[in-house]
Design a protein around this motif. Structure first.
Motif, PDB file in Angstrom:
ATOM      1  N   ASN A 126      48.755  29.946  40.376  1.00 12.14           N
ATOM      2  CA  ASN A 126      47.286  30.339  41.038  1.00 12.14           C
ATOM      3  C   ASN A 126      46.416  28.967  40.487  1.00 12.14           C
ATOM      4  O   ASN A 126      46.534  28.317  39.425  1.00 12.14           O
ATOM      5  N   ASN A 127      45.389  28.730  41.393  1.00  9.04           N
ATOM      6  CA  ASN A 127      44.500  27.735  40.876  1.00  9.04           C
ATOM      7  C   ASN A 127      43.892  28.172  39.611  1.00  9.04           C
ATOM      8  O   ASN A 127      43.722  27.331  38.583  1.00  9.04           O
ATOM      9  N   THR A 128      43.350  29.335  39.499  1.00 14.12           N
ATOM     10  CA  THR A 128      43.272  30.069  38.258  1.00 14.12           C
ATOM     11  C   THR A 128      43.329  31.350  38.428  1.00 14.12           C
ATOM     12  O   THR A 128      42.548  32.184  39.024  1.00 14.12           O
ATOM     13  N   HIS A 129      44.143  32.176  37.300  1.00 17.93           N
ATOM     14  CA  HIS A 129      44.078  33.547  37.705  1.00 17.93           C
ATOM     15  C   HIS A 129      42.912  34.238  36.907  1.00 17.93           C
ATOM     16  O   HIS A 129      42.380  33.612  35.968  1.00 17.93           O
ATOM     17  N   PHE A 130      42.510  35.139  37.607  1.00 21.28           N
ATOM     18  CA  PHE A 130      41.381  36.054  37.043  1.00 21.28           C
ATOM     19  C   PHE A 130      41.961  37.112  36.200  1.00 21.28           C
ATOM     20  O   PHE A 130      43.224  37.314  36.065  1.00 21.28           O
ATOM     21  N   ASP A 131      41.088  37.754  35.245  1.00 21.02           N
ATOM     22  CA  ASP A 131      41.755  38.869  34.488  1.00 21.02           C
ATOM     23  C   ASP A 131      42.776  39.801  34.951  1.00 21.02           C
ATOM     24  O   ASP A 131      43.918  39.882  34.444  1.00 21.02           O
ATOM     25  N   THR A 132      42.146  40.592  36.018  1.00 19.19           N
ATOM     26  CA  THR A 132      43.110  41.581  36.436  1.00 19.19           C
ATOM     27  C   THR A 132      44.387  41.058  37.100  1.00 19.19           C
ATOM     28  O   THR A 132      45.330  41.369  37.100  1.00 19.19           O
ATOM     29  N   THR A 133      44.144  39.972  37.850  1.00 22.29           N
ATOM     30  CA  THR A 133      45.284  39.256  38.455  1.00 22.29           C
ATOM     31  C   THR A 133      46.395  38.838  37.479  1.00 22.29           C
ATOM     32  O   THR A 133      47.513  39.233  37.592  1.00 22.29           O
ATOM     33  N   ARG A 134      45.885  38.114  36.556  1.00 24.70           N
ATOM     34  CA  ARG A 134      46.683  37.712  35.355  1.00 24.70           C
ATOM     35  C   ARG A 134      47.607  38.825  34.802  1.00 24.70           C
ATOM     36  O   ARG A 134      48.592  39.063  34.568  1.00 24.70           O
ATOM     37  N   ALA A 135      46.769  40.243  34.599  1.00 24.79           N
ATOM     38  CA  ALA A 135      47.317  41.444  33.877  1.00 24.79           C
ATOM     39  C   ALA A 135      48.366  41.845  34.831  1.00 24.79           C
ATOM     40  O   ALA A 135      49.390  42.333  34.224  1.00 24.79           O
ATOM     41  N   HIS A 136      48.103  42.040  36.006  1.00 22.87           N
ATOM     42  CA  HIS A 136      49.294  42.342  36.927  1.00 22.87           C
ATOM     43  C   HIS A 136      50.559  41.653  37.000  1.00 22.87           C
ATOM     44  O   HIS A 136      51.372  42.312  37.129  1.00 22.87           O
ATOM     45  N   GLY A 159      37.317  24.094  42.840  1.00 20.26           N
ATOM     46  CA  GLY A 159      38.025  25.306  42.649  1.00 20.26           C
ATOM     47  C   GLY A 159      39.343  25.069  43.111  1.00 20.26           C
ATOM     48  O   GLY A 159      40.352  26.029  43.272  1.00 20.26           O
ATOM     49  N   ASP A 160      39.759  23.910  43.788  1.00 17.27           N
ATOM     50  CA  ASP A 160      40.936  23.555  44.555  1.00 17.27           C
ATOM     51  C   ASP A 160      42.251  23.719  43.249  1.00 17.27           C
ATOM     52  O   ASP A 160      42.071  23.492  42.226  1.00 17.27           O
ATOM     53  N   MET A 161      43.361  23.818  43.907  1.00 15.56           N
ATOM     54  CA  MET A 161      44.591  23.762  42.992  1.00 15.56           C
ATOM     55  C   MET A 161      44.884  22.536  42.769  1.00 15.56           C
ATOM     56  O   MET A 161      45.094  21.684  44.005  1.00 15.56           O
ATOM     57  N   ASP A 162      45.418  22.019  41.746  1.00 17.48           N
ATOM     58  CA  ASP A 162      45.895  20.759  41.363  1.00 17.48           C
ATOM     59  C   ASP A 162      47.621  20.768  42.011  1.00 17.48           C
ATOM     60  O   ASP A 162      48.479  21.633  40.851  1.00 17.48           O
ATOM     61  N   ILE A 185      39.579  32.303  46.126  1.00 18.12           N
ATOM     62  CA  ILE A 185      38.474  31.734  46.820  1.00 18.12           C
ATOM     63  C   ILE A 185      37.383  32.600  46.616  1.00 18.12           C
ATOM     64  O   ILE A 185      37.373  33.834  47.125  1.00 18.12           O
ATOM     65  N   THR A 186      36.327  32.340  45.999  1.00 16.93           N
ATOM     66  CA  THR A 186      36.192  31.078  45.111  1.00 16.93           C
ATOM     67  C   THR A 186      36.745  31.166  44.024  1.00 16.93           C
ATOM     68  O   THR A 186      37.271  32.315  43.766  1.00 16.93           O
ATOM     69  N   ASN A 187      37.051  30.113  43.111  1.00 16.84           N
ATOM     70  CA  ASN A 187      37.669  30.289  42.112  1.00 16.84           C
ATOM     71  C   ASN A 187      36.888  30.819  40.813  1.00 16.84           C
ATOM     72  O   ASN A 187      36.017  30.228  40.185  1.00 16.84           O
ATOM     73  N   ASN A 188      36.927  31.942  40.598  1.00 14.77           N
ATOM     74  CA  ASN A 188      36.141  32.708  39.566  1.00 14.77           C
ATOM     75  C   ASN A 188      36.065  32.279  38.362  1.00 14.77           C
ATOM     76  O   ASN A 188      35.089  31.951  37.592  1.00 14.77           O
ATOM     77  N   SER A 189      37.237  32.296  37.841  1.00 15.89           N
ATOM     78  CA  SER A 189      37.580  31.606  36.298  1.00 15.89           C
ATOM     79  C   SER A 189      37.309  30.339  36.108  1.00 15.89           C
ATOM     80  O   SER A 189      37.137  29.658  34.902  1.00 15.89           O
ATOM     81  N   MET A 190      37.048  29.591  37.431  1.00 17.11           N
ATOM     82  CA  MET A 190      36.750  27.945  37.115  1.00 17.11           C
ATOM     83  C   MET A 190      35.295  27.805  37.842  1.00 17.11           C
ATOM     84  O   MET A 190      35.104  27.383  38.700  1.00 17.11           O
ATOM     85  N   ALA A 191      34.249  28.740  37.129  1.00 14.09           N
ATOM     86  CA  ALA A 191      32.976  28.595  37.352  1.00 14.09           C
ATOM     87  C   ALA A 191      32.571  28.844  38.569  1.00 14.09           C
ATOM     88  O   ALA A 191      31.473  28.453  39.212  1.00 14.09           O
ATOM     89  N   GLY A 192      33.122  29.878  39.429  1.00 17.22           N
ATOM     90  CA  GLY A 192      33.092  30.247  40.656  1.00 17.22           C
ATOM     91  C   GLY A 192      32.928  29.094  42.046  1.00 17.22           C
ATOM     92  O   GLY A 192      32.248  29.285  42.676  1.00 17.22           O
ATOM     93  N   GLN A 193      33.849  28.073  41.518  1.00 13.89           N
ATOM     94  CA  GLN A 193      33.702  26.802  42.106  1.00 13.89           C
ATOM     95  C   GLN A 193      34.712  27.211  43.760  1.00 13.89           C
ATOM     96  O   GLN A 193      35.738  27.660  43.586  1.00 13.89           O
ATOM     97  N   PRO A 194      34.126  26.552  44.817  1.00 14.58           N
ATOM     98  CA  PRO A 194      35.004  26.583  46.092  1.00 14.58           C
ATOM     99  C   PRO A 194      35.991  26.042  46.144  1.00 14.58           C
ATOM    100  O   PRO A 194      36.436  24.961  45.543  1.00 14.58           O
ATOM    101  N   VAL A 195      36.988  26.430  47.198  1.00 13.30           N
ATOM    102  CA  VAL A 195      38.260  25.925  47.572  1.00 13.30           C
ATOM    103  C   VAL A 195      38.062  25.050  48.909  1.00 13.30           C
ATOM    104  O   VAL A 195      37.458  25.965  49.890  1.00 13.30           O
ATOM    105  N   SER A 196      38.548  23.959  48.991  1.00 14.05           N
ATOM    106  CA  SER A 196      38.440  23.367  50.563  1.00 14.05           C
ATOM    107  C   SER A 196      39.547  23.997  51.267  1.00 14.05           C
ATOM    108  O   SER A 196      40.559  24.253  50.821  1.00 14.05           O
TER     109      SER A 196
END
Length: 462
Positions: A126-136, A159-162, A185-196
């Motif tokens: 994931n570009n960054t998992h959020f809490d419930t996503t990570r838990a699932h 918010g892009d994925m590396d 999108i947007t990347n919540n756990s990475m400060a709500g940053q957008p993804v191109s």
């Protein structure tokens, strides 16, 4: 009003109030008592004791008059509900997916989709998992791996994925163990940053290369599309609605919390075009959510979500939304709070490590900032650092999430004034220690209890 057709900026809100809810600020001693009773965890506070609630933007916004009218049209049939048909048509028109599996909210969609896509011993990128996503993902016995951009790779699309990180992970474990790649999108756990959109295309190509299902967490797809319009040159002349369809078109499936960019107070869904995946997800949804044409929701809620999806991709709404977040960010920055810039789409993120440089990360400086904001001004926020995500190396962010179409300038100024008072006492503020914690570490922040370090020391001495 100054409205630019290519940038969508405006100087006043695009809505007016039609109904109001009274709020009141508790006296400071009462706030201190409420905080102690809550175990220094603001999830345990009573909403009546909160003055400004920036805990989340999920389901806390204000619905439009058209959504309220839609509630009256809800079809409460168990099977074949026309409210479901209206939601399905909105998803098809706005998001481009043929098949829709309604759920009670976004985490229900995660359970339905990842429950059929992910197995024990596998890895999900994931570009960054959020809490419930990570838990699932963890609940399926799989390993959730984050691939955010490095801090040195700063762009307007942080918010892009590396993809280098993603490829390195796949090279180490083998592509057979990576059944799913997710882009949030947007990347919540990475400060709500957008993804191109370019990054979305690249991730889609990589997923196809390793034969992985490409899923977009589309909770804030409209906000992301607004950033694309403003900052990705290819899409300057496109509408927000067109951009949203384009970005989502690269995904095999999506999960969606209707409580975000469907502008509803409850609801969610998974959507896809593949008929086989749809049938598998539908069977799991029947087990966990309800019959596939209501999915754990009342028909009126399906109806409201269908209307909200269409409203979310209008320029008047979405640019007003992200500009108000930037307005709050500017006020907090001017108050002296170290905030993450550029500002994201749904929230402002403060870096508690910079404010409380004397508090070690093991004593949760982010959670301490959350507590002080409530104590000083009745403002409820949320920590998304070591307390919420134990064992990760992400900064101790505190998120100020703005409910949609709810607060006005005076409210934002109160938040900034509260931040000034917190900053003035920063050097004398102590950390926190956990006293009670649930069994699942991925969900610790929802219910754990804490106390100030000085109290814990005194208790040990006694």
């Amino acid at each position: 009003m100054n409205s630019s057709p290519d940038r969508g900026r405006q100087t006043v809100r695009s809505y007016k109030a039609k109904a109001v809810e009274p709020i009141s600020l508790l006296a400071k001693p009462d706030r201190e008592s409420a905080l102690e009773t809550a175990g220094y965890n603001v999830f345990n506070l009573q909403s009546k004791d909160v003055y400004m609630d920036l805990l989340t933007d999920s389901g806390t916004g204000t619905m439009s008059d058209r959504q309220w009218a839609a509630l009256q049209q809800g079809d409460e049939s168990y099977a074949g509900s026309r409210s479901f048909q209206r939601l399905q048509k909105s998803v098809q028109d706005v998001m481009g997916f043929e098949h829709v599996v309604p759920t009670h909210q976004g985490r229900g969609a995660e359970n339905v989709l990842y429950g059929v896509l992910v197995s024990e011993g596998e890895t999900v990128l994931n570009n960054t998992h959020f809490d419930t996503t990570r838990a699932h993902i963890a609940a399926q016995g799989a390993d959730p791996v984050d691939c955010p951009l490095t801090t040195s790779a700063s762009t307007r699309f942080n918010g892009d994925m590396d993809l280098d990180r993603a490829r390195n992970t796949v090279d180490k474990i083998g592509h057979e163990l990576v059944p799913v790649i997710v882009l949030t999108i947007t990347n919540n756990s990475m400060a709500g940053q957008p993804v191109s959109i370019q990054n979305t295309r690249d991730v889609a190509a990589f997923a196809a290369e390793i034969n992985a299902t490409f899923v977009i967490d589309a909770c804030r797809f409209a906000e992301n599309a607004a950033f694309v319009k403003r900052h990705e040159d290819e899409f300057t002349d496109a509408t927000v609605a067109e951009i949203a369809r384009e970005q989502l078109s690269y995904a095999d499936a999506i999960t969606m919390s209707g409580k975000k960019d469907a502008l509803a107070n409850i609801g969610g869904f998974a959507a896809m075009n593949d008929r086989t995946l749809f049938e598998r997800a539908k069977q799991r949804a029947t087990l966990y959510e309800g019959f596939p044409t209501y999915g754990g929701l009342a028909g009126r809620d399906l109806h409201a979500m269908a209307v909200g999806l269409r409203e979310a991709v209008t320029s008047e709404y979405v640019f007003d939304r992200i500009d108000q977040v930037a307005e709050l960010g500017g006020l907090l920055r001017n108050a002296g709070l170290p905030v993450y810039e550029p500002f994201g789409g749904h929230a402002v993120y403060a870096n508690a490590n910079e404010l409380y440089h004397h508090i070690p990360r093991s004593e949760f400086p982010g959670q301490r900032l959350v507590c002080e904001l409530y104590r000083e001004g009745g403002v409820r926020t949320v920590e998304l650092g070591q307390f919420a995500f134990p064992g990760t190396d992400r900064p101790d962010f505190v998120r100020f999430a703005l409910p949609r179409r709810t607060y006005f300038r005076e409210h934002l100024e109160h938040v900034a004034q509260t931040a000034r008072r917190v900053i003035s006492a920063a050097d004398s503020t102590v950390g926190l220690t956990v006293t009670e914690t649930p069994g699942m570490p991925e969900l610790r922040h929802f219910s754990a209890r804490l106390e100030p370090v000085s109290n814990a020391v005194e208790s040990t001495a006694d």
